[in-house]
Design a protein around this motif. Structure first.
Motif, PDB file in Angstrom:
ATOM      1  N   TYR A   1       0.861  -1.162  -0.113  1.00  5.04           N
ATOM      2  CA  TYR A   1       0.018  -0.163   0.044  1.00  5.04           C
ATOM      3  C   TYR A   1       0.710   1.314   0.153  1.00  5.04           C
ATOM      4  O   TYR A   1       2.043   1.037   0.669  1.00  5.04           O
TER       5      TYR A   1
ATOM      6  N   THR B   1       0.676   5.609   0.462  1.00  2.32           N
ATOM      7  CA  THR B   1       0.271   6.887   0.887  1.00  2.32           C
ATOM      8  C   THR B   1       1.170   8.050   0.374  1.00  2.32           C
ATOM      9  O   THR B   1       2.431   7.955   0.951  1.00  2.32           O
TER      10      THR B   1
ATOM     11  N   GLU C   1      -2.178  14.191   3.817  1.00  3.61           N
ATOM     12  CA  GLU C   1      -2.233  12.998   2.987  1.00  3.61           C
ATOM     13  C   GLU C   1      -3.020  13.276   1.764  1.00  3.61           C
ATOM     14  O   GLU C   1      -4.057  14.003   1.770  1.00  3.61           O
TER      15      GLU C   1
ATOM     16  N   SER D   1      -3.973   7.498  -1.076  1.00  2.00           N
ATOM     17  CA  SER D   1      -3.743   6.508  -0.328  1.00  2.00           C
ATOM     18  C   SER D   1      -4.265   5.323  -1.042  1.00  2.00           C
ATOM     19  O   SER D   1      -5.512   5.522  -1.551  1.00  2.00           O
TER      20      SER D   1
ATOM     21  N   TYR E   1       6.487  10.105   0.368  1.00  5.26           N
ATOM     22  CA  TYR E   1       5.308   8.683   0.543  1.00  5.26           C
ATOM     23  C   TYR E   1       5.776   7.808   1.332  1.00  5.26           C
ATOM     24  O   TYR E   1       6.993   7.773   1.814  1.00  5.26           O
TER      25      TYR E   1
ATOM     26  N   ASP F   1      -2.539  -2.045   4.877  1.00  3.99           N
ATOM     27  CA  ASP F   1      -3.499  -0.943   4.698  1.00  3.99           C
ATOM     28  C   ASP F   1      -3.716   0.105   6.114  1.00  3.99           C
ATOM     29  O   ASP F   1      -4.099  -0.478   7.106  1.00  3.99           O
ATOM     30  N   ARG F   2      -3.025   1.285   6.028  1.00  3.75           N
ATOM     31  CA  ARG F   2      -2.892   2.105   7.386  1.00  3.75           C
ATOM     32  C   ARG F   2      -4.415   2.576   7.408  1.00  3.75           C
ATOM     33  O   ARG F   2      -4.577   3.090   8.636  1.00  3.75           O
ATOM     34  N   ASN F   3      -5.265   2.508   6.553  1.00  5.04           N
ATOM     35  CA  ASN F   3      -6.775   2.891   6.976  1.00  5.04           C
ATOM     36  C   ASN F   3      -7.606   1.944   7.611  1.00  5.04           C
ATOM     37  O   ASN F   3      -8.648   2.198   7.856  1.00  5.04           O
TER      38      ASN F   3
END
Length: 101
Positions: free
Chosen positions: A39, A41, A49, A52, A89, A95-97
């Motif tokens: 992933y 970002t 941000e 992403s 970046y 996945d940080r989300n």
């Protein structure tokens, strides 16, 4: 005989380049087999941000070797779309989300 001295270094250079690309292909195949996702970002210079998303394959850095002006990264997303940026970046294997345990 002179031509032979010119051909041999050129042939060695070509073989070396092929080996590096072959190694990169093998590394990508190992990542695919291991089902490792990446992933990315992308941030603005002030830390906000901007983007992403999931990467299809890997994030690749190109440009100047010294990392100075002209250096950028590129990748393909899960839909096969090409992305390129010279912004800051972060690339991860999660996945940080998505909330982590």
């Amino acid at each position: 005989m002179r031509k032979l001295w010119l051909i041999i270094p050129l042939a060695l250079l070509v073989l070396t380049a092929c080996r590096a690309e072959t190694q990169n292909k093998l590394r990508r195949q190992v990542l695919d087999l291991a089902n490792t996702r990446q992933y990315i970002t992308v941030y603005s210079y002030d830390g906000k941000e901007l983007f992403s998303g999931m990467v299809d394959g890997k994030v690749t850095r190109a440009g100047n070797e010294d990392g100075g002006q002209g250096t950028y990264v590129y990748w393909f997303d899960e839909r096969g779309r090409y992305h390129q940026t010279n912004m800051p970046y972060l690339a991860t294997t999660y996945d940080r989300n998505t909330p982590q345990r």
